[in-house]
Design a protein around this motif. Structure first.
Motif, PDB file in Angstrom:
ATOM      1  N   VAL A   7       0.837  -1.199   0.000  1.00 45.28           N
ATOM      2  CA  VAL A   7       0.000   0.000   0.000  1.00 45.28           C
ATOM      3  C   VAL A   7       0.875   1.253   0.000  1.00 45.28           C
ATOM      4  N   THR A   8       0.689   2.064  -1.014  1.00 47.41           N
ATOM      5  CA  THR A   8       1.300   3.385  -1.093  1.00 47.41           C
ATOM      6  C   THR A   8       0.162   4.394  -1.111  1.00 47.41           C
ATOM      7  N   GLY A   9       0.232   5.381  -0.244  1.00 48.54           N
ATOM      8  CA  GLY A   9      -0.881   6.328  -0.196  1.00 48.54           C
ATOM      9  C   GLY A   9      -0.609   7.489   0.732  1.00 48.54           C
ATOM     10  N   GLY A  10      -1.634   8.301   0.888  1.00 50.38           N
ATOM     11  CA  GLY A  10      -1.545   9.492   1.715  1.00 50.38           C
ATOM     12  C   GLY A  10      -2.599  10.484   1.285  1.00 50.38           C
ATOM     13  N   TYR A  11      -2.217  11.737   1.236  1.00 47.28           N
ATOM     14  CA  TYR A  11      -3.147  12.797   0.878  1.00 47.28           C
ATOM     15  C   TYR A  11      -2.857  13.258  -0.542  1.00 47.28           C
ATOM     16  N   ILE A  12      -3.683  14.151  -1.058  1.00 49.49           N
ATOM     17  CA  ILE A  12      -3.522  14.590  -2.438  1.00 49.49           C
ATOM     18  C   ILE A  12      -2.144  15.221  -2.623  1.00 49.49           C
ATOM     19  N   ASN A  13      -1.369  14.603  -3.487  1.00 50.93           N
ATOM     20  CA  ASN A  13      -0.014  15.067  -3.806  1.00 50.93           C
ATOM     21  C   ASN A  13       0.937  15.034  -2.611  1.00 50.93           C
ATOM     22  N   ILE A  14       0.552  14.355  -1.534  1.00 44.58           N
ATOM     23  CA  ILE A  14       1.428  14.237  -0.362  1.00 44.58           C
ATOM     24  C   ILE A  14       1.515  12.757   0.017  1.00 44.58           C
ATOM     25  N   PRO A  15       2.385  12.003  -0.623  1.00 43.13           N
ATOM     26  CA  PRO A  15       2.517  10.585  -0.258  1.00 43.13           C
ATOM     27  C   PRO A  15       3.083  10.444   1.155  1.00 43.13           C
ATOM     28  N   LYS A  40       1.233   6.080  11.171  1.00 52.94           N
ATOM     29  CA  LYS A  40       0.255   5.199  11.827  1.00 52.94           C
ATOM     30  C   LYS A  40      -1.177   5.641  11.523  1.00 52.94           C
ATOM     31  N   SER A  41      -1.472   6.921  11.734  1.00 51.30           N
ATOM     32  CA  SER A  41      -2.848   7.405  11.515  1.00 51.30           C
ATOM     33  C   SER A  41      -3.230   7.333  10.048  1.00 51.30           C
ATOM     34  N   THR A  42      -2.276   7.596   9.159  1.00 48.81           N
ATOM     35  CA  THR A  42      -2.562   7.482   7.728  1.00 48.81           C
ATOM     36  C   THR A  42      -2.889   6.043   7.363  1.00 48.81           C
ATOM     37  N   THR A  43      -2.165   5.090   7.933  1.00 48.11           N
ATOM     38  CA  THR A  43      -2.446   3.672   7.696  1.00 48.11           C
ATOM     39  C   THR A  43      -3.864   3.332   8.134  1.00 48.11           C
ATOM     40  N   LEU A  50     -11.229   6.324   4.900  1.00 50.25           N
ATOM     41  CA  LEU A  50     -11.200   7.785   4.817  1.00 50.25           C
ATOM     42  C   LEU A  50     -10.217   8.244   3.755  1.00 50.25           C
ATOM     43  N   LEU A  51      -9.228   7.413   3.474  1.00 50.90           N
ATOM     44  CA  LEU A  51      -8.292   7.650   2.380  1.00 50.90           C
ATOM     45  C   LEU A  51      -8.298   6.418   1.479  1.00 50.90           C
ATOM     46  N   ARG A  52      -7.972   6.613   0.226  1.00 51.36           N
ATOM     47  CA  ARG A  52      -7.849   5.497  -0.711  1.00 51.36           C
ATOM     48  C   ARG A  52      -6.413   5.412  -1.194  1.00 51.36           C
ATOM     49  N   PRO A  53      -5.825   4.222  -1.215  1.00 54.67           N
ATOM     50  CA  PRO A  53      -4.416   4.083  -1.615  1.00 54.67           C
ATOM     51  C   PRO A  53      -4.180   4.525  -3.057  1.00 54.67           C
ATOM     52  N   THR A  64     -12.687  -6.146  -0.297  1.00 55.04           N
ATOM     53  CA  THR A  64     -12.132  -4.802  -0.369  1.00 55.04           C
ATOM     54  C   THR A  64     -13.281  -3.798  -0.362  1.00 55.04           C
ATOM     55  N   LEU A  65     -12.951  -2.547  -0.105  1.00 56.96           N
ATOM     56  CA  LEU A  65     -13.969  -1.491  -0.134  1.00 56.96           C
ATOM     57  C   LEU A  65     -14.612  -1.391  -1.505  1.00 56.96           C
ATOM     58  N   GLU A  66     -13.805  -1.572  -2.528  1.00 50.94           N
ATOM     59  CA  GLU A  66     -14.322  -1.453  -3.888  1.00 50.94           C
ATOM     60  C   GLU A  66     -15.299  -2.574  -4.219  1.00 50.94           C
ATOM     61  N   GLU A  67     -15.050  -3.764  -3.685  1.00 50.60           N
ATOM     62  CA  GLU A  67     -15.890  -4.916  -3.999  1.00 50.60           C
ATOM     63  C   GLU A  67     -17.212  -4.899  -3.238  1.00 50.60           C
TER      64      GLU A  67
END
Length: 243
Positions: A7-15, A40-43, A50-53, A64-67
């Motif tokens: 999983v790679t993710g975070g906020y818009i334009n802020i990995p 930790k909180s981002t994970t 609340l966030l999508r990878p 998964t959330l998508e399924e």
């Protein structure tokens, strides 16, 4: 029960997270370890939706959330670091709202909540509004709401902040009881001495990536630190990584 795969993710334009992978089995308490800003909180926000990878996969019981977003979310009980309550609702109305959100029978859910309310000495506060509660009491309300739904996965973010010593013991006992009943538990904390006593395994996050994971004995063996505490191992790893 819970699985994160690259999983790679975070906020818009802020990995924030970089190829994070770990799992939590049913009946297991896993500590998500790291200092403030480690991810930790981002994970947790990625897990609860609340966030999508940006990339990678998060599954819960194979879903998964998508399924199947509705059934995915129904499996999760979440105790946040900061209590968040509706100021216009009484304690009883909060419990009823949570039951309806999880599509549970309200009367049966309230019966399950009764034991938890007694544990935290809230049974006579059902008509109270959040303005009447201290921060510690609000945290206890969040704990009751999360556990009354009988989740398959319980996520606990910095669980002991704001709680008095008796409530800390009560929560610790409840977490161990939930684990014994087969609940998968992910506990995020930077209070390492508490985590060392409670958790079966540890996932050590630093600067958004997994430095290592395993039981305390495995971490001690892997890094040649027999008898070292979790704090010793964490500080050693993060200091080496910063050089």
């Amino acid at each position: 029960m819970l699985r994160l795969e690259n999983v790679t993710g975070g906020y818009i334009n802020i990995p924030v997270l970089r190829e994070v992978s770990f799992d939590v089995a049913s009946g297991e308490l896993v500590g998500l370890i790291g200092l403030n800003g480690a991810g930790k909180s981002t994970t947790i926000n990625e897990i609860i939706g609340l966030l999508r990878p940006y990339q990678g996969r998060i599954s819960l019981g194979g879903l998964t959330l998508e399924e199947d977003g509705a059934n995915y979310r129904r499996q999760i009980g979440y105790i946040p670091e900061t209590p968040s309550l509706y100021e216009e609702l009484t304690l009883k109305e909060h419990l009823e709202t949570v039951a309806m959100a999880y599509d549970l029978n309200v009367e049966q859910a309230l019966l399950r909540a009764e034991k938890l309310l007694k544990v935290f000495r809230l049974q006579d506060k059902l008509d109270w509004f959040p303005v009447d509660f201290s921060k510690g009491m609000k945290q206890k309300v969040m704990i009751v709401c999360a556990l009354m739904v009988e989740p398959g996965l319980l996520i606990v973010d910095e669980p002991f902040l704001g709680l008095d010593p008796l409530a800390i013991k009560d929560l610790t006992d409840l977490l161990l009881a939930e684990k014994a009943e087969g609940t998968a538990i992910l506990m995020s904390t930077h209070v390492l001495d508490s985590a060392e006593k409670m958790c079966d395994r540890f996932v050590i996050l630093h600067q958004g990536r997994v430095l290592t994971q395993g039981t305390l004995a495995e971490l001690q063996a892997n890094f040649g630190q027999d008898g070292a505490s979790l704090t010793d191992i964490y500080l050693s790893l993060t200091q080496e990584d910063s050089l």
